[in-house]
Each structure stands twice: as structure tokens, then as C-alpha cells.
Design an enzyme around this catalytic site. Structure first.
Site, PDB file in Angstrom:
ATOM      1  N   PRO A   1      43.638  64.437  47.391  1.00  0.00           N
ATOM      2  CA  PRO A   1      42.237  63.983  47.311  1.00  0.00           C
ATOM      3  C   PRO A   1      41.997  63.006  46.155  1.00  0.00           C
ATOM      4  O   PRO A   1      40.966  62.357  46.118  1.00  0.00           O
ATOM      5  CB  PRO A   1      41.446  65.277  47.123  1.00  0.00           C
TER       6      PRO A   1
ATOM      7  N   GLU B   1      47.358  74.401  44.268  1.00  0.00           N
ATOM      8  CA  GLU B   1      46.377  73.672  43.454  1.00  0.00           C
ATOM      9  C   GLU B   1      46.766  72.212  43.243  1.00  0.00           C
ATOM     10  O   GLU B   1      45.929  71.369  42.950  1.00  0.00           O
ATOM     11  CB  GLU B   1      46.225  74.342  42.082  1.00  0.00           C
TER      12      GLU B   1
ATOM     13  N   ARG C   1      49.236  53.678  65.895  1.00  0.00           N
ATOM     14  CA  ARG C   1      48.593  52.860  66.924  1.00  0.00           C
ATOM     15  C   ARG C   1      48.567  51.377  66.570  1.00  0.00           C
ATOM     16  O   ARG C   1      48.245  50.543  67.405  1.00  0.00           O
ATOM     17  CB  ARG C   1      47.208  53.407  67.253  1.00  0.00           C
TER      18      ARG C   1
ATOM     19  N   ASP D   1      39.077  47.402  67.941  1.00  0.00           N
ATOM     20  CA  ASP D   1      38.654  48.659  67.313  1.00  0.00           C
ATOM     21  C   ASP D   1      37.592  48.429  66.260  1.00  0.00           C
ATOM     22  O   ASP D   1      37.542  47.371  65.652  1.00  0.00           O
ATOM     23  CB  ASP D   1      39.835  49.290  66.545  1.00  0.00           C
TER      24      ASP D   1
HETATM   25  N1  ADE Z   1      44.861  67.154  50.338  1.00  0.00           N
HETATM   26  C1  ADE Z   1      43.754  67.870  50.068  1.00  0.00           C
HETATM   27  N2  ADE Z   1      42.649  67.176  50.307  1.00  0.00           N
HETATM   28  C2  ADE Z   1      43.040  65.951  50.744  1.00  0.00           C
HETATM   29  C3  ADE Z   1      42.355  64.773  51.138  1.00  0.00           C
HETATM   30  N3  ADE Z   1      41.034  64.693  51.149  1.00  0.00           N
HETATM   31  N4  ADE Z   1      43.082  63.716  51.522  1.00  0.00           N
HETATM   32  C4  ADE Z   1      44.429  63.774  51.500  1.00  0.00           C
HETATM   33  N5  ADE Z   1      45.128  64.855  51.147  1.00  0.00           N
HETATM   34  C5  ADE Z   1      44.447  65.939  50.768  1.00  0.00           C
END
Ligand code: ADE
Length: 245
Positions: free
Chosen positions: A89, A116, A154, A169
Site C-alpha cells: 500500500p 505487517e 490485456r 478502453d
Molecule cells: N498489500 C496490501 N494492501 C495493498 C494495496 N493497496 N496495494 C497493493 N498491495 C497491497
């Protein structure tokens, strides 16, 4: 051919999604190769440990660096052009543009984080790019890896039957896609827009372009700043904005 290796502690997670739709067909046709790799195969202890407690204390576990480093080295040795991507994330958010760039490589190694997080040192030494699929936290990188595989596959030449269908697209031209209609001609009292029945391809293309612009202005005006717009587009948008007054 593009090969995507996916390092995960749940390699079976990928078996069903990779069988279906565009991705499944691309694999069957030999246009892409996707190989889920079990991280536990690169552990050396009796319990196949892939996590450990965090230094400094705190909740949760951390993905231990050695098995990951071994897995990446083993896969990367085959091909020096490999790009190693950690799904996380805190990475850059995936965009269509990034998917297009990734589709041009020969070998991607996707690393699915769990727990974590991943020991920072293996990221520093062995990961080329961290990639997020959006501002929310998943319980692991696996669903994100599937998103990357789908978005990238794709765009590989030959994967979509009709070469133009990736070109039209949403995002391909920096705008949202225009609406689509099929039979019946009238559905729940709503007729198909007349222009689509006209057979006039110039007019149809113009109408579709205007619909792309209208939708993008309504829903994602931020995209208009980067989109490639001509004079007609700008005049049409100006007209829409004047209507709103
Ligand atoms: N792992 C945990 N959350 C994630 C996200 N939003 N994008 C990519 N990998 C992740």
C-alpha cells in the site's frame, strides 16, 4: 514472451483466476506465462518459516528477508531483464500508463507481502518498484498481484482479439470510456441513441468522443488536465461548462 512470476505463501490462490477470461486465454495461447512460486520452497528450516517478530516490538509479524531474497535471486538469475515489484500500500498507485509500461518487459517478478510488512533491507536491495492498487489496505499482496496480472496481460500485443479494443478502453486515451449499447433497440422504455443507428461512422465517432469528454468532466475532471485534447474537444467542454452556468 512476457513471463510473470508471483512469489507468495499462497501460490494456490492464483489457480482459478488464471484459468478464466482474457488472462486464461492468453496463457493457453502461449502469449504470456504466469508462474506462482511458493515462498516456502525457499525456506531452510523445519517449519518453513516466512515471518518473525518485529525488532522494536509492536503488533503483528514481519516477512523475514532470507527466503524472499533467495526466491528473487533464483528467479532473476534466469533473465537479467527482470523487474522486481513488491505489492504494497505504500507503493506508487497503479495506472493504465504503468500497466502499459510493464507490459513491455520480458519478465516481471511480483512479490506478495503478507503480515505487517516486509523486512526493509530486502526491499532496499532487491525490489525495483513498490506498487499499490489503491488507498486501502489488503490482508496481503495476492489480490493486488492478480490486478496487475490482469491489467498488464490485456495490453500484451495479440492478447485482445481485436487490436482496437484496448485502444478504446477507459484511460487508454486519458479519458473515461463512452457508454455502450446493444440489442434490444428499446429497453425499459429507453431507446438506443439515434446516432448509433445512423450508419454514419464519422458522426458515431464524434458522438462517442463527446460522450467520453462529458463523462470525464462529470466524474473525473482531474483526468482532463493530462488528456490529449484538440480544439473541438476544448470547445465541446467549454459548451458543457457554460450549460452548467
Ligand atoms: N498489500 C496490501 N494492501 C495493498 C494495496 N493497496 N496495494 C497493493 N498491495 C497491497
Amino acid at each position: 514472451m512476457l513471463t510473470i512470476d508471483i512469489i507468495s505463501i499462497f501460490p494456490d490462490y492464483f489457480s482459478s483466476p488464471l484459468k478464466h477470461g482474457v488472462v486464461g486465454k492468453a496463457i493457453d495461447a502461449g502469449l504470456i506465462r504466469i508462474r506462482p512460486v511458493n515462498l516456502r520452497d525457499f525456506t531452510h528450516d523445519r517449519h518453513n518459516t516466512t515471518d518473525d517478530r518485529p525488532y522494536g516490538g509492536g503488533a503483528g509479524m514481519v516477512m523475514t528477508p532470507e527466503p524472499l531474497a533467495r526466491a528473487i535471486s533464483a528467479l532473476r538469475n534466469e533473465d537479467s531483464q527482470s523487474v522486481v515489484i513488491l505489492l504494497s500500500p505504500r507503493g506508487k498507485t497503479l495506472s493504465h500508463e504503468m500497466a502499459r509500461e510493464l507490459s513491455m518487459f520480458q519478465h516481471l517478478i511480483l512479490v506478495c507481502g503478507r503480515y505487517e510488512g516486509v523486512d526493509e533491507r530486502v526491499i532496499e536491495k532487491m525490489v525495483d518498484e513498490e506498487l499499490s492498487i489503491g488507498d486501502y489496505v489488503l490482508s496481503g499482496g495476492e489480490p493486488a498481484a492478480l490486478v496487475v496480472v490482469d491489467a498488464v496481460s490485456r495490453l500484451v500485443p495479440g492478447v485482445l482479439g481485436c487490436d482496437d479494443s484496448a485502444g478504446s478502453d477507459s484511460f487508454a486515451n486519458g479519458l473515461l470510456e463512452h457508454p455502450h449499447y446493444t440489442r434490444p433497440r428499446t429497453f425499459m422504455g429507453m431507446p438506443v441513441p439515434e446516432v448509433l443507428l445512423s450508419g454514419n461512422h464519422r458522426e458515431i465517432a464524434r458522438w462517442r468522443r463527446q460522450q467520453c469528454l462529458r463523462l470525464t468532466l462529470e466524474r473525473r475532471p482531474d483526468l482532463l488536465e493530462k488528456a490529449d485534447l484538440n480544439q473541438d474537444d476544448l470547445e465541446f467542454l467549454q459548451g458543457l461548462m457554460n450549460e452548467d452556468g
